[in-house]
Design a protein around this motif. Sequence first.
Motif, PDB file in Angstrom:
ATOM      1  N   PHE A 134      -1.388   3.758   7.638  1.00 59.71           N
ATOM      2  CA  PHE A 134      -1.029   2.350   7.737  1.00 59.71           C
ATOM      3  C   PHE A 134      -2.026   1.571   8.596  1.00 59.71           C
ATOM      4  N   HIS A 135      -3.285   2.065   8.666  1.00 55.67           N
ATOM      5  CA  HIS A 135      -4.329   1.375   9.415  1.00 55.67           C
ATOM      6  C   HIS A 135      -4.635  -0.012   8.854  1.00 55.67           C
ATOM      7  N   LYS A 136      -4.339  -0.213   7.578  1.00 54.53           N
ATOM      8  CA  LYS A 136      -4.643  -1.514   6.969  1.00 54.53           C
ATOM      9  C   LYS A 136      -3.950  -2.660   7.711  1.00 54.53           C
ATOM     10  N   ALA A 137      -2.813  -2.362   8.350  1.00 54.64           N
ATOM     11  CA  ALA A 137      -2.070  -3.381   9.095  1.00 54.64           C
ATOM     12  C   ALA A 137      -2.726  -3.708  10.428  1.00 54.64           C
ATOM     13  N   ALA A 138      -3.821  -3.004  10.771  1.00 58.08           N
ATOM     14  CA  ALA A 138      -4.524  -3.263  12.034  1.00 58.08           C
ATOM     15  C   ALA A 138      -5.908  -3.845  11.821  1.00 58.08           C
ATOM     16  N   GLY A 139      -6.323  -3.996  10.560  1.00 56.38           N
ATOM     17  CA  GLY A 139      -7.661  -4.524  10.292  1.00 56.38           C
ATOM     18  C   GLY A 139      -8.521  -3.493   9.603  1.00 56.38           C
TER      19      GLY A 139
END
Length: 544
Positions: A134-139
């Motif tokens: 879920f790194h996409k939610a951090a940039g």
Amino acid sequence: MLLKLAGLAAWLLCAISLVFGIVSAEDPYRFFDWNVTYGDIYPLGVRQQGILINGQFPGPEIYSVTNDNLIINVHNSLPEPFLLSWNGVQQRKNSYQDGVYGTTCPIPPGKNFTYTLQMKDQIGSFFYFPSLAFHKAAGGFGGLRILSRPKIPVPFPEPDGDYTLLIGDWYKYNHKVLRTMLDRGHRLPFPNGILINGRGPNGTSFTVEQGKTYRLRISNVGLEHSLNFRIQGHKMKLVEVEGTHTVQTPYSELDIHVGQSYSVLFTADQSARNYYIAVSTRFSRPVLTTTAILRYQNSNLPVSGPIPGGPTTEIDWSLNQARSIRTNLTASGPRPNPQGSYHYGQINITRTIKLESSAAIIDRKQRYAVNRVSFIPADTPLKIADYFKIDGVFRVGSIADKPPRKKMYLDTSVMGADYRAFVEIVFQNRENIVQSWHIDGYSFWVVGMDGGVWKPASRKQYNLADAVSRCTTQVYPKSWTAIYMALDNVGMWNVRTEFWARQYLGQQFYLRVYTPVSSVRDEYPIPRNALLCGRAAGRETRPL
């Protein structure tokens, strides 16, 4: 200093050796050295932990030209494994570089991996993003553009400026908090705002000169919401969708669904002052809106008037707009005859695949599925296991061609497909939300979409003349979307929802496009520098 230069030279020589024999020597090389870290960001006015690439949020934009070889050395300075994926880059014959867990071992903390990508026979506007945890939610995302080669004509004059806009919904919560919500079986709350190039309301601006024409490359890099894009007082002309030159239709506003990319031209033909660029959520209550500023050069007049309103929940409006997007049949592609001598509307379908989403509680946790199978990652990337012939990692045929009449269940779902088949895929949506689906490794023709349940008779309304070719398509509520796809790219390819919480909770599978002929003509061998993990750990790829 001399040691640093010597080290850089050694890295360049090593990187070239990684791709030697795989990509054509006459095609140019572009080298990138990226360091991935956590850092403080303030996109909505509060401090958050974001993922930075070389200290930037969003990450650096990639400029390339058709057939360029990109050598991207990624250093993972996060305290956890990391992967980057390249949304829309087809990775011809080379799914090992796709950067999703089904094809590529994660980069361990403190280690690096060099991606070797070729922009083979592609043009257009795309983006990259982190695919794990879920790194996409951090940039960690950024723009990626592939320009046409100088000898290939583009169906519009060279614009006076070319800007990338990364738009998407955003949370003030740390991505680890969001991930924990999902791991505990809960759904995510409504997002807190919308970002344009990593900034909140009026945090981004673009300067233009009166009378000149500009290109905007717009990608929805968000987690869930379809977005509507518009420029106060200006018309836009659509010219490209995910690598396809389109009929140049004018629009006042444009719906861009999650994972999609569009290119538009607009002319600064209004009086010299500042104007709103507005982006708002579609099909949601409440409606979130954010703005950027379009500044006319030498104007001191501030932005004024109400923020331009857009459509909100009107499905038919969006459906009709989607149907109006057509391929420009008079435009050249990335090569003189990109599809050979055939036309997609004249090929016999060899197989029909019907994909349907579903949701259920399994083991007291929320899960999502395709054709009743909720994907669970194996202990070894599927493509790596396939190469080494490691049994027990996955089973071809573990997901059916059509939704079966059974309860939802967990499995590492892989669908087998034959190289050079020509398939029809129908996405059936029985839910009340707009869905967005992406297929790695391919572009496909969106031949039809309509309300209700798809039936064979629905083929009568297909567009078999000038349907747009793209890699991400929407499916409207209680509706279907049909695509045609030529399976001309051997490999293990991710088929997924672009709603990232659903993808994380199982709404994805892998399409194994296979040929029994082991030849570099059909598929490149495993990269010499491939990371090996799981049951493949300790094995050897090929000598460096």
